[in-house]
Every structure is written in C-alpha cells, then in structure tokens.
Design an enzyme around this catalytic site. Structure first.
Site, PDB file in Angstrom:
ATOM      1  CE  LYS B  70      46.353  45.495  35.883  1.00  0.00           C
ATOM      2  NZ  LYS B  70      45.870  44.928  37.165  1.00  0.00           N
ATOM      3  CB  SER B 145      42.184  46.304  37.569  1.00  0.00           C
ATOM      4  OG  SER B 145      43.349  45.642  38.017  1.00  0.00           O
ATOM      5  CB  SER B 169      43.126  42.977  39.602  1.00  0.00           C
ATOM      6  OG  SER B 169      42.372  44.055  40.074  1.00  0.00           O
TER       7      SER B 169
END
Lengths: 95, 471
Positions: B70, B145, B169
């Site tokens: 990420k 997310s 997330s």
C-alpha cells in the site's frame, strides 16, 4: 457548527474555510449531519467509565536512550520544496 | 497459484524468481490500465531484486513471490504518496520494517498500491490518483482504503500484498474483492515506516488469496521492532502450524447486533449457512451480545479524525510535499499548501478532529468517545470469556457501484459498521470470502478474536475456507 465555529476551527486547522464548493453550503451541511450522528454518544451514561486512549495489552518495552544517525540525509533534502545550506527555506517572517 | 505453491517451486528450482516475475510483469500494464490498482510500479527494481533472490540458495518463506505494498508504507527510493496530491513525488528515504521483512523473506515488490487519500475512505474513490476498480466487476468499488492491495491480489497481479487497517481498511476491501485480509492485534506488526493516520488504531496486515498464505505473510511481518514504540515484545509464533486442526470443540459467537437492520439478506444467508456448517463440523455456536456496537461508528468518527488532525499537521509545505505558489507570507503558505494539497475527505476529517479537540468541546466529544471506547472494549472482554471467536458479516453490503455513496459521507462511513469496533478495542479480525450474493459479488465473513489470538482466527478461517472450496 455555526459560521463562527467553522471559521475558528479553520484557523486552528490551518485550512481555509471560504473555499469554492461545487454545491454551495454542502460542506457545512455534511459536516453538521456527521456531528449530529456523533452526538448520539450523549445517550450513553459514561459517568463511571474511564477513558481509553490506546489499546495495548502488554507493557511496552522502553527504548534505549541513545541517538541513532539517520543515513539518508540527502533524500530528506531532496524531498524539501526549498532546501539550502542545511536549512529549510520559507517565506520571510521578520521584516 | 498460491504463495505456498510458488515459493516451493522457486525454492526447489522448478522455476527461477526472475522467470516467475516476468510472467507477472508481462500482463501488468494492461490490467493496470483497467483497474488502476497501482499508484507506481517499480519494474526495474523488481527485476534486479529477483536476480538477487535467484543467487540465494537457502529456502525462504516468500522466495520470489510477487508482492504489492500500500502506498502509505515506505520503500527506500520509491515514491510514497498516501494517495494524496500533497505527497506527490515524495521519495521514501528509508524502508518500513514490515516491508523490509518481506524483502528479506524473498518477496519481490513490484509496486505501491492505490488507496483512499491518507487511508480515509471505504471505496478507494478519495485517491488523488483516480479510483481503483473492482476486478470482479469494474463498474464497482473494490472497497477501501486499501483498494489497490485487495484488487491486485484478486486480479492475480501479485500473490500477496500489505494494507493498513484503521477502521476496516483491510477487511472491508478484502470482502468486496473476495480475498483474505487480516488486521492483526494492535502492536503485533511494526508500524515503523507506515505514514500515520490515527495512531491508536492503525495496524498493518496481509492480503492473500488463501488463509494459509495470509498466515505465511503474518509469520514474516510480525514481531517486535525497537523502532516502533507501540510494538509488542512477545515471542514469535508460527501461524501456519495449527491451521488445519479444524473447528471441533471451538466455540463461535454470533453477535445479534451484527445480524439485524441494514444487513443485506444474501449476506445474512451466507453467514447463517456458514454457522450451520461449522456446527456440523463439531463447533459450538453461542449467541453473544456486543451491545455498544451501534455507537462504534460515532466513536470512531471522533477518535480517528482527532488523531488525524494532529498527525496531518506536519503537512505544511516546509519539509516535504506540496508547497503552494500562491502565497505571499508564511502562514498563508501553510494554509494554501494544505488547502490545495489535501482532498475534500481529508479536509473534512481534519475539521471534525480539530473541532472535537478544541477548547470547550474536548470533554463533550473527545473524552466522551474515549469512554465509549472503553465500553466497546468491555463488550469484547465479556464475549471472549464465553467464546473463542466471533463470526459476523464483514460489511453490510457487497461491492456497490462507483459513485454510489461518494456524495454522502455518512452513508459511506456506515459501510464500516462491522469492522470499526475491532480497531477501537485493538483486537484482531480477518475477512475471508464466503460465496457470493445473487448478483455474483463476493460476500465476506469476519472472524474476530481476543488479543493475540491470530492462531485461532486463522484456524477457524481455514475451516470456513474448506467449506466453501468443497462446493
């Protein structure tokens, strides 16, 4: 949040609150909707409850009180918008 | 293909890490154009790393495994943007501990994945680099997310990825895309090199196609790190060891608050079916109550924005990141850099957080939320005296259409209603695919356990995975 609080919070957050909005007033409307939702916590009696600031279950190990040299200083300088002679340069603040 | 199969093939010399990488890189431009799952790719670096791995004779748990990280975790020399314009072009000056551990275990990181800006979002749509598409249906959101980390694993662009989970997330996008996602206990994985959002909630965890692969990644990334002051100093475990022991004798709790209003019927059916199957396989099922669940979202939207407003104060255009050209003096430069650099959702949360921490409101909002947080934690403590694991849906709906909830932030926040409590309490949670709804979209089931009960969670999850792979 009324207009004064909106402006005061903006100042504290270093944000500009008079920005152009696609739908005028939508931002404060959404913000107040969220604050209203958050307000439901007042339905709970928490008089004897202690606040929780973090969820750690075990005691933390203290770090050794020693300094470490950060190797990649060049990259730190490269990442700065304006860096010269070992200093971060900003706009003049004293006349 | 799984991580386990591929690492075995590479370790035994059936295929080299470089050859394997070539296969993954060959289709990536095309799938990237379709899904927008990456913010940046580092192909040349990956090719070099694969050549290095091929020179190592020892077996490594992630030997030659194509991996994604990420874009809020540092990998030295690569860009870290957090999905924000304010960090566009920022070069990581060092590598995050979890990422360094991946590379030491032989993983080949091919790129940094797309994400909601500063991890604030549940759909991937707040990214300044465009939305990520769900590989199952590209007209739908992949969840957020950690949108790109989930999508890249689902699409087979990589075999594993890292995400971060502050209110769901990792688990929510895992559910939306139909992959496995685990949020470990707070403190189990080092956060050194993870850009801070809400420090009392953030945790790094893995995405993978199978439960066993998630366990293999957790083996690599967990453990004490002196560079993270919130890292737990506990003995390393092998999370794959007991994974196939089955559920006989295990007690699963079904929380009534997670099965009621707002939950889509097809998800309720999948959970109910799964519970029945677990019972047939020797598990005990108990009803439990987590009575403060309905206050979790409200509590979270005080605590997380409050911490974010403090953590994001550092973006002022001085030391790194975007600086506005439109200012005449210093304070104006701070304001304009932030105003122009942050997107609307981030600014919204900074405002909520600043308000909740300001004089006159601190007690009413922030301290109140901290007290409710205690109540949410106590709900879990009580439940885990009676059950080993809590089984629930991960999300109230399957993947919704891109744009569907984008203009209604409160509706968007409510899509994390089943994942947020875990972060507030600090306990671990995992989402795994459990069939599909009538439209063929993945349904996620969440298992939640007591502190440091990842072994139990993975064992339970492996059993559920077995139920679904059988049919």
């Amino acid at each position: 949040m009324d207009k004064n609080e909106v402006e005061k919070t903006a100042k504290l957050a270093r944000l500009n609150f008079s920005e152009q909005e696609e739908i005028p007033g939508d931002f404060s409307r959404q913000l107040n909707k969220i604050l209203k939702y958050i307000g439901q916590l007042n339905n709970l009696d928490t008089a004897d409850i202690s606040p929780m600031s973090q969820p750690l279950v075990k005691k933390l190990k203290l770090a050794d009180d020693t300094s470490r040299e950060f190797k990649n200083k060049e990259e730190l300088a490269n990442n700065a918008p304006d860096f010269k002679d070992g200093f971060y340069r900003v706009k003049k603040i004293i006349e | 293909m799984t991580i386990k199969e591929t690492a075995d093939k590479i370790s035994s010399g059936k295929i080299s890490a470089s050859e394997n990488l070539k296969k993954y890189l060959s289709g990536i431009d095309e799938s990237q154009a379709q899904l927008n799952s990456f913010i940046s790719l580092s192909k040349e670096r990956a090719i070099k790393k694969a050549e290095e791995v091929d020179k190592i004779s020892a077996d490594l748990p992630l030997k030659g495994i194509p991996f994604a990280v990420k874009d809020n975790m540092m990998l030295e020399g690569t860009q870290t943007t957090c999905g924000s314009k304010i960090l566009k072009g920022y070069t990581s000056p060092y590598t995050a501990t979890a990422v360094e551990k991946l590379e030491r275990a032989g993983a080949i990181i091919i790129g940094k994945t797309n994400m909601d800006e500063f991890a604030m979002g549940s759909s991937g749509e707040t990214s300044a680099y465009g939305p990520t598409k769900n590989p199952v249906d590209i007209t739908r959101i992949p969840g957020g997310s950690s949108s790109g980390s989930a999508a890249s694993v689902k699409a087979g662009q990589v075999l594993g990825s890292l995400g971060s989970d502050t209110g769901g997330s990792i688990r929510q996008p895992a559910a939306m895309c139909g992959v496995v996602g685990l949020k470990p206990t707070y403190g189990l994985v080092s956060r050194y090199g993870l850009v801070a959002f809400a420090s009392s909630l953030d945790q790094i965890g893995p995405f993978a196609a199978t439960v066993e692969d998630a366990a293999i990644i957790l083996n690599v990334i967990s453990g004490y790190d002196p560079k993270d002051s919130t890292s737990l100093d506990i003995a390393k475990k092998d999370y794959t060891k007991d994974i196939n022991k089955g559920v006989e004798g295990m007690v699963f709790g079904v929380p009534e608050e997670y099965m009621g209003e707002g939950l889509s019927d097809s998800i309720r059916e999948r959970v109910t079916e799964t519970v029945k199957e677990l019972e047939k396989n020797g598990a005990k099922i108990k009803r439990v109550s987590l009575p403060h669940t309905k206050y979790a979202v409200a509590t979270y939207y005080i605590v997380a924005p409050a911490e974010a407003s403090a953590n994001l104060a550092r973006y002022d255009g001085v030391k790194y990141g975007y600086r506005s050209d439109n200012a005449d003096e210093l304070i104006e430069e701070y304001i304009k850099s932030r105003q122009e650099g942050f997107g609307p959702e981030v600014k919204r949360r900074i405002r909520i957080g600043t308000y909740a921490l300001s004089a006159g409101y601190y007690e009413a909002y922030y301290v109140k939320a901290q007290k409710v947080r205690t109540l949410i934690k106590q709900d879990y403590e009580k439940a885990f005296k009676e059950v080993d694991l809590i089984i629930s849906p991960t999300s109230p709906t399957t993947a919704f259409k891109l744009g569907e909830k984008f203009n209604d932030p409160l509706q968007m926040y409510l899509s994390d209603i089943y994942t947020i409590s875990c972060n507030l309490a600090g306990v671990p949670g995992l989402s795994l695919p459990a069939g599909t709804d009538s439209a063929g979209l993945p349904v996620g089931i969440q298992l939640t356990g007591d502190y440091l009960s990842e072994e139990k969670i993975l064992r339970g999850a492996r059993a559920i995975e077995g139920l679904y792979n059988k049919s």
